[in-house]
Design a protein around this motif. Structure first.
Motif, mmCIF file in Angstrom:
data_model
loop_
_atom_site.group_PDB
_atom_site.id
_atom_site.type_symbol
_atom_site.label_atom_id
_atom_site.label_comp_id
_atom_site.label_asym_id
_atom_site.label_seq_id
_atom_site.Cartn_x
_atom_site.Cartn_y
_atom_site.Cartn_z
ATOM 1 N N PHE A 128 55.929 40.130 66.515
ATOM 2 C CA PHE A 128 54.873 39.175 66.190
ATOM 3 C C PHE A 128 54.751 38.060 67.238
ATOM 4 C CE2 PHE A 128 53.586 35.295 63.952
ATOM 5 C CZ PHE A 128 52.340 35.680 63.511
ATOM 6 N N ASP A 129 55.862 37.429 67.585
ATOM 7 C CA ASP A 129 55.835 36.297 68.517
ATOM 8 C C ASP A 129 55.299 36.683 69.890
ATOM 9 O OD1 ASP A 129 56.810 34.601 66.607
ATOM 10 O OD2 ASP A 129 58.903 34.774 67.252
ATOM 11 N N GLU A 130 55.628 37.873 70.336
ATOM 12 C CA GLU A 130 55.169 38.315 71.654
ATOM 13 C C GLU A 130 53.645 38.422 71.710
ATOM 14 O OE1 GLU A 130 57.206 41.936 72.591
ATOM 15 O OE2 GLU A 130 59.172 40.996 72.377
ATOM 16 N N THR B 107 52.268 35.181 88.541
ATOM 17 C CA THR B 107 51.950 36.520 88.045
ATOM 18 C C THR B 107 52.606 37.590 88.913
ATOM 19 O OG1 THR B 107 49.846 35.709 87.201
ATOM 20 C CG2 THR B 107 50.064 38.090 87.459
ATOM 21 N N ARG B 108 52.520 37.411 90.240
ATOM 22 C CA ARG B 108 53.115 38.375 91.174
ATOM 23 C C ARG B 108 54.635 38.456 91.021
ATOM 24 N NH1 ARG B 108 49.542 36.801 94.796
ATOM 25 N NH2 ARG B 108 50.818 35.103 95.557
ATOM 26 N N LEU C 24 60.038 41.857 81.172
ATOM 27 C CA LEU C 24 59.336 42.523 80.079
ATOM 28 C C LEU C 24 59.635 41.767 78.796
ATOM 29 C CD1 LEU C 24 60.240 46.248 80.889
ATOM 30 C CD2 LEU C 24 58.146 45.039 81.483
ATOM 31 N N THR C 25 58.682 41.801 77.871
ATOM 32 C CA THR C 25 58.946 41.166 76.586
ATOM 33 C C THR C 25 60.055 41.950 75.886
ATOM 34 O OG1 THR C 25 57.198 42.446 75.493
ATOM 35 C CG2 THR C 25 56.591 40.276 76.372
ATOM 36 N N LEU D 57 56.340 44.700 77.024
ATOM 37 C CA LEU D 57 55.127 44.416 77.798
ATOM 38 C C LEU D 57 55.481 43.565 79.008
ATOM 39 C CD1 LEU D 57 52.719 43.394 74.892
ATOM 40 C CD2 LEU D 57 52.722 45.555 76.150
ATOM 41 N N PRO D 58 54.845 43.809 80.140
ATOM 42 C CA PRO D 58 55.092 42.945 81.301
ATOM 43 C C PRO D 58 54.598 41.521 81.016
ATOM 44 C CG PRO D 58 53.832 44.906 81.915
ATOM 45 C CD PRO D 58 53.924 44.896 80.436
#
Length: 162
Positions: A45-47, A111-112, A117-118, A123-124
């Motif tokens: 949820f938090d991610e 960003t680069r 990952l989460t 997820l990145p």
């Protein structure tokens, strides 16, 4: 052609935060109901909330910037005669452009360099950070257009309406 692109851009910039807000509302409602009735726990949820919130805030800021609907203290500009007011507007636009260049550059660098990952969904984190340079670039384009209008003396339809 540019007016059509601007209209489409405006629609997209408004649609993304609205969709994010709707998704956040549904997720929060689902989470509250699930926890109240002890149906399930959502470890991921938090991610999702963090990602949706980042996109909603930054793209929403770009939408407000495009339409010049963000909070502005303009009493000084309005109280000055035309030429000093125009100079003040030029200076504030140049300062905004400087800030946006830095924000966009550092956002792109963040960003680069984001390799993490989460923890739950994998997820990145770059998916969350990419909204910073994207929104910065949009705001930079609109600020540059404002600068061009100020330098050429062309009044936007919004200015002539006020």
């Amino acid at each position: 052609m540019l007016a059509t692109i601007d209209r489409i851009t405006g629609f997209i910039l408004r649609a993304i935060p609205v969709c994010c807000l709707a998704a956040l509302f549904l997720l929060l409602l689902t989470n509250v109901i699930a926890r109240t009735f002890q149906l399930a726990g959502f470890s991921w949820f938090d991610e999702i909330v963090q990602g949706l919130f980042a996109w909603m805030v930054f793209i929403g800021a770009a939408a407000l910037w495009r339409e010049r609907d963000h909070f502005q203290v303009d009493w000084l500009e309005r109280s000055l005669p035309a030429i000093p007011a125009r100079i003040l507007r030029l200076v504030t636009t140049l300062l905004a452009i400087c800030f946006l260049v830095v924000m966009t550059a550092y956002g792109a660098d963040l960003t680069r360099s984001a390799k993490a990952l989460t923890p739950i969904l994998g997820l990145p984190t770059a998916l969350f950070y990419i909204t910073i340079p994207l929104s910065g670039a949009v705001m930079l384009i609109y600020s540059s257009a404002e600068l061009l209008r100020l330098l050429t003396g062309f009044n936007s339809s919004r200015e002539t309406q006020q």
